[in-house]
Scaffold this motif. Sequence first.
Motif, PDB file in Angstrom:
ATOM      1  N   THR A   1       0.838  -1.204   0.000  1.00  0.00           N
ATOM      2  CA  THR A   1       0.000   0.000   0.000  1.00  0.00           C
ATOM      3  C   THR A   1       0.871   1.250   0.000  1.00  0.00           C
ATOM      4  O   THR A   1       1.802   1.355   0.790  1.00  0.00           O
ATOM      5  CB  THR A   1      -0.918   0.028   1.234  1.00  0.00           C
TER       6      THR A   1
ATOM      7  N   TYR B   1      -0.305  12.193  -1.291  1.00  0.00           N
ATOM      8  CA  TYR B   1      -0.788  13.399  -0.630  1.00  0.00           C
ATOM      9  C   TYR B   1      -0.459  14.613  -1.491  1.00  0.00           C
ATOM     10  O   TYR B   1       0.481  14.623  -2.276  1.00  0.00           O
ATOM     11  CB  TYR B   1      -0.113  13.575   0.740  1.00  0.00           C
TER      12      TYR B   1
ATOM     13  N   ILE C   1       3.377  14.396  -2.328  1.00  0.00           N
ATOM     14  CA  ILE C   1       4.206  13.521  -1.487  1.00  0.00           C
ATOM     15  C   ILE C   1       3.575  12.135  -1.432  1.00  0.00           C
ATOM     16  O   ILE C   1       2.357  12.007  -1.277  1.00  0.00           O
ATOM     17  CB  ILE C   1       4.322  14.053  -0.046  1.00  0.00           C
TER      18      ILE C   1
ATOM     19  N   PHE D   1       0.491   5.706  -0.477  1.00  0.00           N
ATOM     20  CA  PHE D   1      -0.468   6.800  -0.342  1.00  0.00           C
ATOM     21  C   PHE D   1       0.069   8.040  -1.054  1.00  0.00           C
ATOM     22  O   PHE D   1       1.266   8.315  -1.026  1.00  0.00           O
ATOM     23  CB  PHE D   1      -0.705   7.119   1.137  1.00  0.00           C
TER      24      PHE D   1
ATOM     25  N   LEU E   1      -4.714  13.884   1.986  1.00  0.00           N
ATOM     26  CA  LEU E   1      -4.659  12.582   1.337  1.00  0.00           C
ATOM     27  C   LEU E   1      -5.490  12.620   0.063  1.00  0.00           C
ATOM     28  O   LEU E   1      -6.653  13.029   0.087  1.00  0.00           O
ATOM     29  CB  LEU E   1      -5.172  11.497   2.276  1.00  0.00           C
TER      30      LEU E   1
END
Lengths: 112, 115
Positions: B32, B36, B93, B34, B46
Motif C-alpha cells: 500500500t 498526498y 508527497i 499513499f 490525502l
Amino acid sequence: AQSVTQLGSHVSVSEGALVLLRCNYSSSVPPYLFWYVQYPNQGLQLLLKYTSAATLVKGINGFEAEFKKSETSFHLTKPSAHMSDAAEYFCAVSHTGGKLIFGQGTELSVKP
Amino acid sequence: GAVVSQHPSRVICKSGTSVKIECRSLDFQATTMFWYRQFPKQSLMLMATSNEGSKATYEQGVEKDKFLINHASLTLSTLTVTSAHPEDSSFYICSARASGEDTIYFGEGSWLTVV
C-alpha cells in the motif's frame, strides 16, 4: 471519523527553552499517533509514533510525546530547543492500514 | 532505515499536458502506498490510497480521471496528472507502509509547476 487538531499554527521559543507542541485527536477506536517534522521543500521525517505500547514515547533528536487517553492528547516536547529544530511539525492519526490524517501543522521558530 | 524515493523532485509542464510522478520503496515491499498533496504553508491532504495490483481508492473530491494512480509492483506507484492546469501546481508527497509493519515512510516530495 478520525481527526487531529494542532493548537497554535506558529510557536516561537528561545534556544535552550522547552518546546511544547500541542496535538489533540479524535478517534472512535484506539488510535495510532505520529509526529512528523518537515523542513522547507522536503518530505516528512518521522519523529516518533504511539502504537498502544508505552504511553510515553521517545523519538529522535531528543523529542518525546505522551499519549493521554483521558485528554485525547499527544503533545510533543523537547527539554531544550536547538536552532536546528526550526521546522514545520505535523501530528497525525491513523487507525490501521497506514492512511494518515494530518493536523494543520505547527511552525516552530527558535530564536538565538 | 527504510527509504522511499520520488522522481522527479521538481517538474515544470505546460498546461494541457500530462506529467507522471514515481514513488519507489527502495529496500522494502509496499503493498500500500499513499499520495498526498500539500499547498504552501498548509497541511497534507490525502488524495488516494494505492493498492498493488488493484484500483486505487480516492478520497472524496479527488478526480480519479485527472489523477491517475498505478501500483504495478510492490515497489512502485505512479501518479499521473492528466491535462494539467496551473491550479494543479503543488507539492505531491507519497508514503509507503512496509508489509507487516505499522510505520509509514515518506518520500522527499515532488514539486509540480504548471505554466
